[in-house]
Design an enzyme around this catalytic site. Structure first.
Site, PDB file in Angstrom:
ATOM      1  N   LYS A   1       0.907  -1.252   0.043  1.00 52.62           N
ATOM      2  CA  LYS A   1       0.009   0.042  -0.017  1.00 52.62           C
ATOM      3  C   LYS A   1       0.807   1.247  -0.053  1.00 52.62           C
ATOM      4  O   LYS A   1       1.971   1.137   0.358  1.00 52.62           O
ATOM      5  CB  LYS A   1      -0.831   0.199   1.206  1.00 52.62           C
ATOM      6  CG  LYS A   1      -0.490   0.001   2.826  1.00 52.62           C
ATOM      7  CD  LYS A   1       0.242   1.391   3.243  1.00 52.62           C
ATOM      8  CE  LYS A   1       0.837   1.339   4.389  1.00 52.62           C
ATOM      9  NZ  LYS A   1       1.437   2.332   4.957  1.00 52.62           N
TER      10      LYS A   1
ATOM     11  N   PRO B   1       9.489  -4.991  -0.227  1.00 47.32           N
ATOM     12  CA  PRO B   1      10.548  -4.548   0.851  1.00 47.32           C
ATOM     13  C   PRO B   1       9.903  -4.377   2.216  1.00 47.32           C
ATOM     14  O   PRO B   1       9.229  -3.718   2.336  1.00 47.32           O
ATOM     15  CB  PRO B   1      11.339  -3.497   0.110  1.00 47.32           C
ATOM     16  CG  PRO B   1      10.536  -3.152  -0.960  1.00 47.32           C
ATOM     17  CD  PRO B   1       9.345  -4.002  -1.357  1.00 47.32           C
TER      18      PRO B   1
ATOM     19  N   LEU C   1       5.340   0.351   3.343  1.00 43.26           N
ATOM     20  CA  LEU C   1       4.539  -0.525   2.334  1.00 43.26           C
ATOM     21  C   LEU C   1       3.384  -1.493   2.858  1.00 43.26           C
ATOM     22  O   LEU C   1       2.584  -1.705   1.952  1.00 43.26           O
ATOM     23  CB  LEU C   1       5.235  -1.178   1.028  1.00 43.26           C
ATOM     24  CG  LEU C   1       6.158   0.050   0.511  1.00 43.26           C
ATOM     25  CD1 LEU C   1       7.188  -0.793  -0.596  1.00 43.26           C
ATOM     26  CD2 LEU C   1       5.238   0.933  -0.433  1.00 43.26           C
ATOM     27  N   GLY C   2       3.564  -1.674   3.931  1.00 49.47           N
ATOM     28  CA  GLY C   2       2.566  -2.505   4.734  1.00 49.47           C
ATOM     29  C   GLY C   2       2.760  -3.972   4.322  1.00 49.47           C
ATOM     30  O   GLY C   2       1.703  -4.558   4.552  1.00 49.47           O
ATOM     31  N   GLY C   3       3.741  -4.439   3.848  1.00 51.07           N
ATOM     32  CA  GLY C   3       3.910  -5.877   3.485  1.00 51.07           C
ATOM     33  C   GLY C   3       3.734  -6.948   4.421  1.00 51.07           C
ATOM     34  O   GLY C   3       2.755  -7.795   4.247  1.00 51.07           O
ATOM     35  N   GLY C   4       4.104  -6.579   5.739  1.00 47.88           N
ATOM     36  CA  GLY C   4       3.751  -7.759   6.876  1.00 47.88           C
ATOM     37  C   GLY C   4       2.493  -7.603   7.219  1.00 47.88           C
ATOM     38  O   GLY C   4       1.613  -8.814   7.203  1.00 47.88           O
ATOM     39  N   SER C   5       1.575  -6.561   7.029  1.00 51.65           N
ATOM     40  CA  SER C   5       0.260  -6.399   7.438  1.00 51.65           C
ATOM     41  C   SER C   5      -0.554  -7.053   6.407  1.00 51.65           C
ATOM     42  O   SER C   5      -1.529  -7.525   6.782  1.00 51.65           O
ATOM     43  CB  SER C   5      -0.024  -5.024   7.810  1.00 51.65           C
ATOM     44  OG  SER C   5       0.655  -4.202   8.410  1.00 51.65           O
TER      45      SER C   5
ATOM     46  N   ASP D   1      -2.759  -1.310  10.463  1.00 49.69           N
ATOM     47  CA  ASP D   1      -2.973  -1.319   9.056  1.00 49.69           C
ATOM     48  C   ASP D   1      -3.572  -2.849   8.290  1.00 49.69           C
ATOM     49  O   ASP D   1      -4.049  -2.465   7.201  1.00 49.69           O
ATOM     50  CB  ASP D   1      -1.562  -1.186   8.230  1.00 49.69           C
ATOM     51  CG  ASP D   1      -0.762   0.207   8.408  1.00 49.69           C
ATOM     52  OD1 ASP D   1      -1.622   1.090   8.857  1.00 49.69           O
ATOM     53  OD2 ASP D   1       0.342   0.267   8.047  1.00 49.69           O
TER      54      ASP D   1
HETATM   55  O1  C5P Z   1      -0.324  -1.044  15.147  1.00 51.53           O
HETATM   56  P1  C5P Z   1       1.014  -1.531  14.659  1.00 51.53           P
HETATM   57  O2  C5P Z   1       1.684  -2.551  15.526  1.00 51.53           O
HETATM   58  O3  C5P Z   1       1.338  -1.625  13.263  1.00 51.53           O
HETATM   59  O4  C5P Z   1       1.958  -0.288  15.222  1.00 51.53           O
HETATM   60  C1  C5P Z   1       3.286  -0.173  15.183  1.00 51.53           C
HETATM   61  C2  C5P Z   1       3.854   0.965  16.140  1.00 51.53           C
HETATM   62  O5  C5P Z   1       3.495   2.317  15.152  1.00 51.53           O
HETATM   63  C3  C5P Z   1       2.926   1.231  17.254  1.00 51.53           C
HETATM   64  O6  C5P Z   1       3.628   0.532  18.393  1.00 51.53           O
HETATM   65  C4  C5P Z   1       3.147   2.646  17.524  1.00 51.53           C
HETATM   66  O7  C5P Z   1       4.382   3.027  18.204  1.00 51.53           O
HETATM   67  C5  C5P Z   1       3.164   3.369  16.099  1.00 51.53           C
HETATM   68  N1  C5P Z   1       1.636   3.609  15.781  1.00 51.53           N
HETATM   69  C6  C5P Z   1       1.198   4.730  16.179  1.00 51.53           C
HETATM   70  N2  C5P Z   1       0.061   5.138  16.031  1.00 51.53           N
HETATM   71  C7  C5P Z   1      -0.857   4.543  15.002  1.00 51.53           C
HETATM   72  C8  C5P Z   1      -0.174   3.490  14.398  1.00 51.53           C
HETATM   73  C9  C5P Z   1       0.959   2.819  14.830  1.00 51.53           C
HETATM   74  O8  C5P Z   1       1.650   5.303  17.246  1.00 51.53           O
HETATM   75  N3  C5P Z   1      -2.004   4.941  14.593  1.00 51.53           N
END
Ligand code: C5P
Length: 296
Positions: free
Chosen positions: A12, A111, A116-120, A153
């Site tokens: 993405k 990558p 790019l959100g690959g793992g998500s 994501d």
């Molecule tokens: O939700 P996810 O695990 O992908 O988020 C990774 C990190 O990115 C979170 O631990 C946080 O530090 C930060 N984050 C945030 N606010 C968001 C999304 C992510 O602070 N809306």
């Protein structure tokens, strides 16, 4: 019930990302527009009977991963990565942990660490495939609580196309009809840590979730796949913090003409050509890849 299901797991871009403030739970409240790309991983998921002889309480989930991605970081370890966690979560919420196992295969092209959100996307692909195998169909709204438990994501990737995402990213509203348009991805040979970028932002506490996005203008621009108007509507509040965390991005962003996806490191141009004002030499061995955005 043990047939393999193959899902594309697209990358993405964030075409608009406004940080509205830091919440009490530590996450940041967002208004962001995400769009899927034709750059994608392949995820193969097989739901099958649980193997005999495994110790009770141990989920029966296997993962094999290989890569074609440029500058890929480490491939996910079989345990405790987002794809395996997605499979375990699905099995446990459906009461299948004691009767079923899941085999996962990943062919990576996106990558890692590039915003790019690959793992998500890989995790969402696992949920979609298991939905298809077990429930007979994919219901994005029903799978959203599981996806949101895996990452902010992940719910977007249950929908794909182009969506407005709010909350910490998990409240997804598709912008229809999906229309695709050209982009050029500029992939630096390094990733950026998302938590580090959010921490560098030092955002004020969230007071009100009012976004300044011109929603109607965005929807019109997507409906026409009008990249000139989309460029004018682009915004990413994480650009400054990402440039502080990774100074190699700072010069490229300061020159203008490129956007940053999420917390980076991927830069992008909407359209088919990189403008002459963008100095690619600022990041040696940066890779330019043409892609299509927005399709489903
Ligand atoms: O939700 P996810 O695990 O992908 O988020 C990774 C990190 O990115 C979170 O631990 C946080 O530090 C930060 N984050 C945030 N606010 C968001 C999304 C992510 O602070 N809306």
């Amino acid at each position: 019930m043990s047939n393999a299901v193959v899902e594309r797991a697209p990358a993405k871009l964030n075409l608009y990302l406004e940080v509205l403030g830091k919440r009490e739970d530590g996450f940041h409240e967002l208004a962001t527009v995400m769009t899927s790309l034709d750059l994608a991983d392949d995820v193969t998921v097989t739901l099958r009977p649980r193997r005999q002889g495994l110790a009770r309480g141990i989920p029966d989930v296997t993962l094999e991963a290989s890569t074609l991605a440029p500058f890929v970081g480490e491939l996910p370890a079989p345990e405790d990565n987002l794809m395996s966690r997605a499979a375990v979560l699905f099995l446990s919420t459906r009461g299948l942990l004691h009767s079923h196992g899941v085999d996962l295969e990943l062919l990576k092209r996106v990558p890692a660490g590039g915003g790019l959100g690959g793992g998500s996307s890989d995790a969402a692909a696992v949920l979609r495939a298991l939905g298809r195998s077990h429930d007979g169909a994919v219901d994005p709204a029903a799978l959203t609580p599981l996806a949101a438990a895996l990452g902010s994501d992940v719910p977007f990737f249950l929908y794909g196309g182009t969506c407005m995402c709010k909350g910490r990213g998990e409240q997804v509203s598709p912008i229809d009809p999906p229309r695709s348009f050209d982009v050029v991805l500029l992939l630096p040979p390094f990733g950026v840590s998302t938590p580090a970028v959010y921490a560098a932002m030092q955002a004020p506490a969230l007071h009100a979730s009012t976004t300044s996005v011109d929603h109607d203008a965005l929807v019109d621009a997507y409906a026409d796949a009008d990249t000139a108007r989309l460029r004018a509507l682009y915004r990413n509040d994480l650009e400054g913090p990402a440039a502080r965390v990774e100074p190699r991005l700072a010069r490229m962003l300061a020159g203008g003409g490129v956007g940053l996806s999420g917390s980076g490191s991927t830069l992008f141009v909407m359209g088919r050509e990189v403008p002459a004002t963008v100095c690619l030499e600022d990041i040696p061995s940066i890779e330019c890849v043409r892609s299509r955005a927005g399709g489903r």
